[in-house]
Design a protein around this motif. Structure first.
Motif, mmCIF file in Angstrom:
data_model
loop_
_atom_site.group_PDB
_atom_site.id
_atom_site.type_symbol
_atom_site.label_atom_id
_atom_site.label_comp_id
_atom_site.label_asym_id
_atom_site.label_seq_id
_atom_site.Cartn_x
_atom_site.Cartn_y
_atom_site.Cartn_z
ATOM 1 N N ARG A 27 5.274 12.893 2.633
ATOM 2 C CA ARG A 27 6.111 12.158 1.671
ATOM 3 C C ARG A 27 7.576 12.525 1.867
ATOM 4 N NH1 ARG A 27 3.013 9.380 -1.820
ATOM 5 N NH2 ARG A 27 0.844 10.041 -2.050
ATOM 6 N N LEU A 182 1.405 0.771 -0.539
ATOM 7 C CA LEU A 182 1.690 1.558 -1.726
ATOM 8 C C LEU A 182 0.445 1.728 -2.583
ATOM 9 C CD1 LEU A 182 5.087 -0.138 -2.673
ATOM 10 C CD2 LEU A 182 4.680 1.774 -1.122
ATOM 11 N N THR A 183 0.504 2.683 -3.494
ATOM 12 C CA THR A 183 -0.636 2.957 -4.364
ATOM 13 C C THR A 183 -0.820 1.836 -5.373
ATOM 14 O OG1 THR A 183 0.829 4.206 -5.836
ATOM 15 C CG2 THR A 183 -0.405 5.455 -4.181
ATOM 16 N N GLY A 184 -1.998 1.802 -5.975
ATOM 17 C CA GLY A 184 -2.319 0.740 -6.912
ATOM 18 C C GLY A 184 -2.846 -0.454 -6.154
ATOM 19 N N GLY A 187 -0.040 -2.673 -4.878
ATOM 20 C CA GLY A 187 1.231 -2.167 -5.363
ATOM 21 C C GLY A 187 1.514 -2.549 -6.795
ATOM 22 N N SER A 189 1.211 -0.985 -9.466
ATOM 23 C CA SER A 189 1.786 0.056 -10.304
ATOM 24 C C SER A 189 3.258 0.303 -9.997
ATOM 25 C CB SER A 189 1.011 1.363 -10.103
ATOM 26 O OG SER A 189 1.112 1.809 -8.761
ATOM 27 N N VAL A 190 3.818 -0.468 -9.069
ATOM 28 C CA VAL A 190 5.193 -0.271 -8.636
ATOM 29 C C VAL A 190 6.125 -1.156 -9.455
ATOM 30 C CG1 VAL A 190 6.769 -0.434 -6.683
ATOM 31 C CG2 VAL A 190 4.423 0.279 -6.311
ATOM 32 N N ARG A 265 8.876 4.859 -1.650
ATOM 33 C CA ARG A 265 7.636 4.998 -0.894
ATOM 34 C C ARG A 265 7.184 6.451 -0.822
ATOM 35 N NH1 ARG A 265 6.389 2.396 5.126
ATOM 36 N NH2 ARG A 265 4.133 2.786 5.077
ATOM 37 N N ARG A 267 7.147 8.338 -3.163
ATOM 38 C CA ARG A 267 6.368 8.542 -4.390
ATOM 39 C C ARG A 267 5.080 7.743 -4.388
ATOM 40 N NH1 ARG A 267 3.277 8.244 -7.790
ATOM 41 N NH2 ARG A 267 3.481 8.433 -10.062
ATOM 42 N N PHE A 268 5.120 6.507 -3.877
ATOM 43 C CA PHE A 268 3.990 5.590 -4.041
ATOM 44 C C PHE A 268 3.165 5.341 -2.782
ATOM 45 C CE2 PHE A 268 7.020 4.255 -7.383
ATOM 46 C CZ PHE A 268 6.207 4.425 -8.488
ATOM 47 N N ARG A 270 0.514 5.237 0.133
ATOM 48 C CA ARG A 270 -0.906 5.556 0.231
ATOM 49 C C ARG A 270 -1.096 6.665 1.263
ATOM 50 N NH1 ARG A 270 -4.594 1.948 -1.886
ATOM 51 N NH2 ARG A 270 -3.770 -0.046 -2.602
#
Length: 271
Positions: A27, A182-184, A187, A189-190, A265, A267-268, A270
């Motif tokens: 990260r 990205l997570t979620g 994405g 949750s972004v 990115r 932070r988020f 994958r």
């Protein structure tokens, strides 16, 4: 071969993928990418305003970073972050990409990313040691390839690949395909501002890469290596066109947006 056999290095790759330290450092690699893009954007904007302050490419960004207070330490931190990202991509290439429809292509993409991050890590180390800028220029590399049998065709193929990557970036930005990274779910949750930064950033990078590819293609057609160039030459070429400074200013701000997206990115992403 046993049914539980796995590719060579799979166990080490699994340990790396499961390591919290590698996650944190990887990260950090996205943070490093954000810093470099912001520095390139700064030089590009200055160039658009008629106040060039250095090379508007990665080497210029590394050089500028090294000249800042604490720059040597920052360069070492950047190197560690990019090295961790390279390690992560190697592991992904070995273990496979989750939910990828075409594993062969996804693995090849991970290998390419690993090479890219590895090169960036090595460049950062060289600049931290005060030995940066010693590599061959795009012009000299192109001249070497053009002197080979069929060299013009090879250079042309490279130019087409770069243009293709540029188009891919533009499409990825316009269609928001970067959200898959990205997570979620997609994405979700972004925040919207991250989506806008990603869109502007990918489109701007795609335009810049398209110009780079065009320069390489020109070198292939004319068999003149002086026509080739990297990002710095591409941005200068863009500036010298009608309405070029305005276009370059927009692209520079877009590259800055990609820098902001890279911070998000971190932070988020994958991992």
């Amino acid at each position: 071969m046993s049914q539980n056999s796995s590719p060579p290095g799979a166990d080490a790759a699994r340990r790396a993928h499961g390591s919290r330290a590698v996650h944190v450092l990887a990260r950090g690699g996205y943070v490093a990418s954000g810093v470099l893009h912001l520095l390139v954007a700064w030089v590009a904007v200055q160039l658009a305003l008629g106040r060039p302050t250095g090379e508007a490419d990665q080497s210029g960004a590394f050089r500028t970073l090294g000249q800042l207070p604490g720059g040597e330490l920052a360069l070492w931190a950047v190197a560690v972050g990019f090295a961790a990202l390279a390690l992560w991509q190697v592991g992904t290439a070995i273990l496979g990409v989750p939910n990828a429809e075409h594993q062969a292509g996804a693995r090849a993409k991970s290998v390419a990313k690993a090479v890219l991050y590895g090169v960036l890590a090595g460049s950062s180390v060289r600049y931290a040691q005060g030995a940066g800028g010693g590599g061959e220029s795009e012009e000299s590399l192109t001249a070497g390839v053009l002197s080979m049998p069929g060299g013009a065709w090879l250079v042309g193929a490279v130019g087409l690949v770069i243009v293709g990557v540029g188009v891919y970036h533009v499409v990825k930005g316009v269609r928001k395909k970067f959200l898959r990274d990205l997570t979620g779910t997609g994405g979700s949750s972004v925040r919207p501002v991250v989506v806008r930064l990603g869109q502007a950033g990918y489109v701007a990078k795609g335009i810049a890469l398209g110009v780079v590819g065009g320069l390489v293609l020109t070198a292939a057609v004319t068999t003149d290596p002086s026509q080739a160039g990297g990002l710095d030459e591409a941005l200068h070429t863009m500036r010298d066109q009608p309405y070029g400074p305005a276009l370059l200013l927009v692209v520079g701000l877009g590259i800055a947006a990609f820098g902001g997206y890279s911070f998000a990115r971190a932070r988020f992403a994958r991992l």
